[in-house]
Design a protein around this motif. Structure first.
Motif, PDB file in Angstrom:
ATOM      1  N   ILE A   1      31.466  41.723  42.975  1.00  0.00           N
ATOM      2  CA  ILE A   1      30.562  40.585  43.113  1.00  0.00           C
ATOM      3  C   ILE A   1      31.293  39.262  42.921  1.00  0.00           C
ATOM      4  O   ILE A   1      31.009  38.267  43.593  1.00  0.00           O
ATOM      5  N   PHE A   2      32.274  39.246  42.024  1.00  0.00           N
ATOM      6  CA  PHE A   2      33.004  38.008  41.765  1.00  0.00           C
ATOM      7  C   PHE A   2      33.859  37.626  42.970  1.00  0.00           C
ATOM      8  O   PHE A   2      33.850  36.488  43.426  1.00  0.00           O
ATOM      9  N   VAL A   3      34.593  38.614  43.475  1.00  0.00           N
ATOM     10  CA  VAL A   3      35.490  38.339  44.593  1.00  0.00           C
ATOM     11  C   VAL A   3      34.697  37.927  45.832  1.00  0.00           C
ATOM     12  O   VAL A   3      34.982  36.913  46.471  1.00  0.00           O
ATOM     13  N   SER A   4      33.655  38.705  46.155  1.00  0.00           N
ATOM     14  CA  SER A   4      32.939  38.420  47.396  1.00  0.00           C
ATOM     15  C   SER A   4      32.179  37.103  47.300  1.00  0.00           C
ATOM     16  O   SER A   4      32.199  36.291  48.229  1.00  0.00           O
ATOM     17  N   LEU A   5      31.520  36.861  46.172  1.00  0.00           N
ATOM     18  CA  LEU A   5      30.701  35.653  46.105  1.00  0.00           C
ATOM     19  C   LEU A   5      31.527  34.380  45.975  1.00  0.00           C
ATOM     20  O   LEU A   5      31.169  33.361  46.568  1.00  0.00           O
TER      21      LEU A   5
ATOM     22  N   GLY B   1      33.120  28.900  51.124  1.00  0.00           N
ATOM     23  CA  GLY B   1      33.025  28.609  52.552  1.00  0.00           C
ATOM     24  C   GLY B   1      31.732  27.964  53.011  1.00  0.00           C
ATOM     25  O   GLY B   1      31.596  27.626  54.185  1.00  0.00           O
ATOM     26  N   ILE B   2      30.738  27.785  52.121  1.00  0.00           N
ATOM     27  CA  ILE B   2      29.475  27.226  52.608  1.00  0.00           C
ATOM     28  C   ILE B   2      29.212  25.856  52.002  1.00  0.00           C
ATOM     29  O   ILE B   2      29.617  25.575  50.876  1.00  0.00           O
ATOM     30  N   PRO B   3      28.521  25.000  52.766  1.00  0.00           N
ATOM     31  CA  PRO B   3      28.189  23.680  52.244  1.00  0.00           C
ATOM     32  C   PRO B   3      27.293  23.833  51.013  1.00  0.00           C
ATOM     33  O   PRO B   3      26.385  24.667  51.003  1.00  0.00           O
ATOM     34  N   GLY B   4      27.564  23.056  49.994  1.00  0.00           N
ATOM     35  CA  GLY B   4      26.766  23.165  48.771  1.00  0.00           C
ATOM     36  C   GLY B   4      27.097  24.404  47.966  1.00  0.00           C
ATOM     37  O   GLY B   4      26.425  24.722  46.986  1.00  0.00           O
ATOM     38  N   GLY B   5      28.155  25.092  48.359  1.00  0.00           N
ATOM     39  CA  GLY B   5      28.506  26.354  47.710  1.00  0.00           C
ATOM     40  C   GLY B   5      28.834  26.192  46.242  1.00  0.00           C
ATOM     41  O   GLY B   5      28.571  27.089  45.442  1.00  0.00           O
ATOM     42  N   ARG B   6      29.381  25.044  45.912  1.00  0.00           N
ATOM     43  CA  ARG B   6      29.764  24.836  44.524  1.00  0.00           C
ATOM     44  C   ARG B   6      28.534  24.816  43.603  1.00  0.00           C
ATOM     45  O   ARG B   6      28.492  25.514  42.600  1.00  0.00           O
ATOM     46  N   VAL B   7      27.546  24.019  43.995  1.00  0.00           N
ATOM     47  CA  VAL B   7      26.328  23.928  43.183  1.00  0.00           C
ATOM     48  C   VAL B   7      25.622  25.285  43.138  1.00  0.00           C
ATOM     49  O   VAL B   7      25.217  25.773  42.074  1.00  0.00           O
ATOM     50  N   LEU B   8      25.536  25.898  44.319  1.00  0.00           N
ATOM     51  CA  LEU B   8      24.904  27.210  44.416  1.00  0.00           C
ATOM     52  C   LEU B   8      25.588  28.203  43.483  1.00  0.00           C
ATOM     53  O   LEU B   8      24.950  28.978  42.768  1.00  0.00           O
ATOM     54  N   GLY B   9      26.911  28.164  43.489  1.00  0.00           N
ATOM     55  CA  GLY B   9      27.701  29.085  42.672  1.00  0.00           C
ATOM     56  C   GLY B   9      27.480  28.856  41.191  1.00  0.00           C
ATOM     57  O   GLY B   9      27.286  29.807  40.425  1.00  0.00           O
ATOM     58  N   ILE B  10      27.480  27.581  40.807  1.00  0.00           N
ATOM     59  CA  ILE B  10      27.278  27.269  39.391  1.00  0.00           C
ATOM     60  C   ILE B  10      25.908  27.765  38.941  1.00  0.00           C
ATOM     61  O   ILE B  10      25.761  28.411  37.901  1.00  0.00           O
ATOM     62  N   VAL B  11      24.897  27.472  39.769  1.00  0.00           N
ATOM     63  CA  VAL B  11      23.545  27.904  39.419  1.00  0.00           C
ATOM     64  C   VAL B  11      23.478  29.426  39.361  1.00  0.00           C
ATOM     65  O   VAL B  11      22.914  30.012  38.432  1.00  0.00           O
ATOM     66  N   PHE B  12      24.087  30.066  40.350  1.00  0.00           N
ATOM     67  CA  PHE B  12      24.024  31.521  40.406  1.00  0.00           C
ATOM     68  C   PHE B  12      24.711  32.170  39.198  1.00  0.00           C
ATOM     69  O   PHE B  12      24.111  32.960  38.478  1.00  0.00           O
ATOM     70  N   PHE B  13      25.963  31.839  38.982  1.00  0.00           N
ATOM     71  CA  PHE B  13      26.687  32.461  37.867  1.00  0.00           C
ATOM     72  C   PHE B  13      26.056  32.105  36.523  1.00  0.00           C
ATOM     73  O   PHE B  13      25.975  32.934  35.617  1.00  0.00           O
ATOM     74  N   GLY B  14      25.583  30.856  36.417  1.00  0.00           N
ATOM     75  CA  GLY B  14      24.950  30.444  35.170  1.00  0.00           C
ATOM     76  C   GLY B  14      23.671  31.213  34.909  1.00  0.00           C
ATOM     77  O   GLY B  14      23.393  31.653  33.788  1.00  0.00           O
ATOM     78  N   MET B  15      22.913  31.400  35.978  1.00  0.00           N
ATOM     79  CA  MET B  15      21.651  32.130  35.864  1.00  0.00           C
ATOM     80  C   MET B  15      21.897  33.573  35.441  1.00  0.00           C
ATOM     81  O   MET B  15      21.169  34.123  34.608  1.00  0.00           O
ATOM     82  N   VAL B  16      22.917  34.183  36.034  1.00  0.00           N
ATOM     83  CA  VAL B  16      23.231  35.561  35.656  1.00  0.00           C
ATOM     84  C   VAL B  16      23.656  35.606  34.184  1.00  0.00           C
ATOM     85  O   VAL B  16      23.304  36.537  33.455  1.00  0.00           O
ATOM     86  N   GLY B  17      24.374  34.572  33.763  1.00  0.00           N
ATOM     87  CA  GLY B  17      24.754  34.499  32.353  1.00  0.00           C
ATOM     88  C   GLY B  17      23.522  34.491  31.446  1.00  0.00           C
ATOM     89  O   GLY B  17      23.473  35.187  30.433  1.00  0.00           O
ATOM     90  N   ILE B  18      22.510  33.724  31.847  1.00  0.00           N
ATOM     91  CA  ILE B  18      21.270  33.674  31.050  1.00  0.00           C
ATOM     92  C   ILE B  18      20.537  35.013  31.096  1.00  0.00           C
ATOM     93  O   ILE B  18      20.032  35.503  30.080  1.00  0.00           O
ATOM     94  N   ALA B  19      20.514  35.628  32.288  1.00  0.00           N
ATOM     95  CA  ALA B  19      19.871  36.939  32.416  1.00  0.00           C
ATOM     96  C   ALA B  19      20.573  37.953  31.516  1.00  0.00           C
ATOM     97  O   ALA B  19      19.934  38.792  30.878  1.00  0.00           O
TER      98      ALA B  19
END
Ligand code: PHE
Length: 451
Positions: A287-291, A297-315
């Motif tokens: 999951i780390f490598v693929s995501l 490679g996607i616009p806004g990917g940085r924000v998306l990534g931060i939110v995603f990884f952070g959210m999983v951290g909270i979960a």
């Protein structure tokens, strides 16, 4: 002292969902699914959740609500002889699971931080993999493991109730929305149709040929993701009032948990196929490598990534809390230790136990294989046999409370639990033990020999 109960009707479901939804759904599910052949694993797992997982949740719920005790105390109160000591298994299991769970959660913290400080820039999978290697093992991993454990201990020491209820109320809906968005993005990728075929069209021939491996893996994944087999659901149900319809709650919890996992597959597999990584080769790093490669490679990917990884951290945090709560509630109720020292002492011990995993990921296989292949399955088997055969009448009576029109549900449930469910779990356990012995004498022995 009056025993606490959940503040609101929703509080219990949310806390149970918070425990269930975690690394098991987001991290473990996609790589195990990849390892066991995609769709063939998915369908076995779904069947397992519905036919075995759901009745097994009810088993833990009735024990918890009936006794209003921690799992060790609950079994001591209801059972005699060996049963009264079976709760010990949960304490051992809790230690093992939390120790490596915290290490992996530390990786998610680290990836969140990477997004914040430098962003995700590696589109090349082999570079993304090199990053994963450096994050997942060594001193950095130990530090982030320590950090995560500190968070968990802090929340449990402070009293968990409001922390859990509040965080999951925001987190679960947010994670669902985010996953739907990411899945929609996944559907636009080149690899999407190949990924869907891989993920969604089961080949029953493959299942029949490989069931001795797929079944125990699906069993372990189902128990792991539903937080079953180590007393979490007993503990949470022990804070319940009697008006709850346990069957409805169990259904809601299992459905939300499964939805999250299935959605993660809709994100991860299209991404893997589009960057040309064979699913199943990535292991715990998939999951780390693929995501990260996708976010780069996607616009806004940085924000998306931060939110995603952070959210999983909270979960992960709301799941880890539930594990520590079992261990701490045991020390408080049975040994008479106060909450704060209990949380600190257990946290320190769990940290030490997890250090080897943070140093070398071979220990992840050692711990995870033991926990999901054996300990959780054994714990669930004991509970199912206990309610099915030792205290069935009490179980039925407890299940009926809070259900207006029970029909024949309680009778059907006891019989399902007594025979088919118990037998499937027993078979899974035997196969799981065999697989683990294979790992010990194979991969792990090779690793030791190479030292
Ligand atoms: N269910 C949690 C997850 O999926 C892990 C867990 C296992 C929590 C066992 C509690 C007990 O991440």
């Amino acid at each position: 002292m009056a025993r606490e109960t959940w503040a609101t009707r929703m509080g219990f479901i949310l806390a149970a969902v918070g425990s269930a939804v975690g690394l098991g759904n987001v991290w473990r599910f996609p790589f195990i699914t990849g390892q066991y052949g995609g769709s063939s694993f998915l369908i076995t797992y779904l069947a397992f959740v519905a036919l075995v997982g759901f009745p097994a949740i009810l088993v833990e719920f009735v024990i918890g609500r009936r006794t209003e005790r921690n799992p060790v105390g609950a079994l001591r109160e209801l059972g005699s002889g060996v049963w009264s000591r079976a709760g010990w298994l949960f304490v051992v299991t809790g230690f093992v699971i939390l120790s490596y769970y915290s290490v992996v959660a530390g990786w998610f913290l680290r990836y969140t931080l990477i997004g914040i400080t430098e962003g995700y820039t590696l589109t090349d999978p082999s570079e993304a993999n090199a990053l994963y290697q450096s994050v997942s093992a060594g001193l950095d991993a130990v530090v982030f493991h320590a950090l995560f454990m500190l968070l968990v201990v802090g929340i449990i020491a402070a009293g968990v109730r409001r922390g859990i209820e509040l965080s999951v109320k925001v987190m679960v809906p947010a994670i669902l929305v985010l996953l739907v968005g990411l899945a929609a993005y996944g559907s636009t990728l080149d690899g999407a149709s190949a990924a869907y075929a891989y993920y969604l069209s089961p080949d029953f021939g493959t299942i029949a040929a490989n069931w001795t491996e797929i079944l125990p893996a699906a069993a372990g994944q189902a128990f792991f993701t539903l937080s079953l087999g180590m007393g979490v659901m007993i503990t949470y149900a022990s804070y319940l009032g009697e008006d709850r319809n346990l069957a409805a709650d169990a259904g809601a919890i299992a459905t939300i948990d499964t939805l999250v996992a299935v959605l993660v597959g809709f994100v991860v597999f299209p991404v893997l196929f589009s960057v040309g990584i064979e699913p199943g080769t990535g292991g715990p790093g998939a999951i780390f490598v693929s995501l990260t490669a996708a976010f780069a490679g996607i616009p806004g990917g940085r924000v998306l990534g931060i939110v995603f990884f952070g959210m999983v951290g909270i979960a992960a945090l709301s799941s880890a809390i539930s594990i520590l709560e079992v261990l701490v509630s045991y020390l408080i109720d049975e040994v008479g230790v106060a909450r704060v020292p209990a949380a600190a002492a257990v946290g320190a011990a769990v940290f030490l136990l997890g250090v080897p995993v943070a140093v070398d990921t071979i220990f992840l296989g050692l711990y995870d294989g033991l926990a999901y292949g054996i300990l959780l399955v054994l714990g669930s088997l004991l509970l199912v046999l206990f309610v099915g055969w030792v205290v069935p009448d009490l179980g039925r009576e407890e299940l009926r409370k809070g259900i207006a029109d029970v029909g024949g549900l309680d009778v059907a449930w006891i019989w399902v639990v007594r025979l088919p469910v118990a037998i499937v779990i027993l078979v899974s356990l035997i196969l799981g033990v065999t697989d683990y012995v294979d790992f010990l004498t194979g991969g792990f022995a090779d690793w030791l020999a190479a030292r």
